[in-house]
Design an enzyme around this catalytic site. Structure first.
Site, PDB file in Angstrom:
ATOM      1  N   ILE A 116      29.626  12.068   9.544  1.00 27.99           N
ATOM      2  CA  ILE A 116      30.682  11.705  10.483  1.00 27.99           C
ATOM      3  C   ILE A 116      30.639  12.703  11.637  1.00 27.99           C
ATOM      4  CG2 ILE A 116      33.136  11.242  10.766  1.00 27.99           C
ATOM      5  CD1 ILE A 116      33.273  11.039   7.680  1.00 27.99           C
ATOM      6  N   ASP A 117      30.238  12.233  12.785  1.00 25.95           N
ATOM      7  CA  ASP A 117      29.985  13.117  13.929  1.00 25.95           C
ATOM      8  C   ASP A 117      31.038  12.887  15.012  1.00 25.95           C
ATOM      9  OD1 ASP A 117      28.958  14.762  15.852  1.00 25.95           O
ATOM     10  OD2 ASP A 117      27.182  13.539  16.268  1.00 25.95           O
ATOM     11  N   SER A 118      31.848  13.914  15.280  1.00 26.36           N
ATOM     12  CA  SER A 118      32.883  13.795  16.312  1.00 26.36           C
ATOM     13  C   SER A 118      32.275  13.671  17.697  1.00 26.36           C
ATOM     14  CB  SER A 118      33.812  15.014  16.264  1.00 26.36           C
ATOM     15  OG  SER A 118      33.071  16.209  16.485  1.00 26.36           O
ATOM     16  N   GLY A 119      31.011  14.088  17.856  1.00 26.62           N
ATOM     17  CA  GLY A 119      30.353  13.996  19.153  1.00 26.62           C
ATOM     18  C   GLY A 119      29.788  12.628  19.447  1.00 26.62           C
TER      19      GLY A 119
END
Length: 308
Positions: free
Chosen positions: A182-185
């Site tokens: 899960i990548d916030s970017g």
């Protein structure tokens, strides 16, 4: 003073419907539109109760609890006691947020109160004042949207971005198991549908797809070229997603609309995140092979919980 009961009923019906929709969104419940409409109809019927000799009963706390329970069961059904309690408490929660915000705005702009001989009095008509109608017609939807966005932001902060989650991808007759980060970017979205895009590493998964799809993903600029023969079922699921990385010019990748995407979080919690597009990427996502796809945070916000 004339009271326009039909106008008051319709207004309450719309507000109750929005509250039930917000309850479903907060809980990520899959819902049927006709059930929410029926639940709003039950809730708005309280207007007619107040106008009868049963009005003293309506103001009793126990009757209110029973009545709100009927609303929740009508809108979401009754599967088990924990499911019902969660629905009921969340319905109260969103009602207090929206109702409290509306009352605060009303007192901020209220000009209907006057003090005569030390007594607070109000003046109004059956249709209310322009200020009161503006507060309801414009203020309530604004508070509703504000509450929804704030709740979504709280959910984003709860996501543990360092966790690796299990992802089950279903495309046509194929099921592909992935390890997702899960990548916030990752803020990539399809510009047309605004669906979030999860990116998968085709270097690791090329054998899971037809050769024609793999070749198309390697050469996205050739999409639509007659030399690429793609099965019709797969061709209907293809789309082009433009993007731009840091220090790069505008580029695009091939995307696929999946049939279903199930994300399994910690403690076995499953989310149906099918409202997504799968981007086919040939860049190595993890040098150590810890994960082979990157998830968009919005997937978890929009995902619906699956009951065991």
């Amino acid at each position: 003073m004339a009271i326009y009961l039909d106008v008051i009923w319709f207004l309450n019906f719309c507000i109750d419907l929005l509250l039930l929709v917000l309850t479903a969104l907060v809980l990520k419940r899959s819902f049927k539109k006709w059930r929410l409409l029926l639940g709003a109809l039950v809730a708005s019927s309280s207007i007619f109760i107040v106008m009868t000799t049963l009005s003293p009963l309506f103001y009793h706390p126990m009757f209110k609890l029973i009545f709100s329970s009927c609303i929740v069961v009508t809108a979401f059904g009754f599967k088990k006691i924990s499911y019902f309690i969660q629905n009921l408490l969340t319905f109260y929660f969103v009602s207090f947020i929206c109702g409290g915000g509306l009352i605060a705005l009303h007192f901020m702009f209220n000009n209907e109160m006057v003090i005569l001989n030390g007594v607070v009095t109000t003046k109004s008509t059956g249709l209310g004042t322009p200020i009161s109608w503006l507060l309801v017609v414009i203020g309530f939807p604004t508070i509703w949207l504000f509450a929804r966005k704030r709740i979504e932001q709280m959910e984003v902060r709860k996501v543990k971005y360092e966790d690796i989650v299990q992802v089950d991808l279903f495309i046509l007759d194929r099921q592909i198991q992935l390890k997702g980060l899960i990548d916030s970017g990752n803020q990539l979205q399809d510009p047309l549908t605004k669906k979030p895009v999860m990116v998968i590493d085709m270097n690791d998964l090329h054998n899971k797809f037809p050769k024609s799809i793999v070749q198309q993903a390697k050469h996205p600029e050739m999409i639509g070229d007659p030399s690429f023969v793609i099965d019709k079922d797969w061709e209907e699921k293809l789309c082009i997603i433009p993007y731009r990385g840091i220090g790069q010019v505008n580029q695009f990748i091939i995307g696929i609309r999946p049939n279903k995407v199930i994300v399994t979080l910690g403690q076995g919690e499953e989310l149906d995140c099918s409202n997504v597009i799968v981007g086919l990427n040939f860049t190595n996502l993890s040098s150590e092979g810890d994960f082979n796809c990157i998830l968009h945070p919005q997937m978890l916000i929009q995902g619906k919980k699956r009951l065991a």
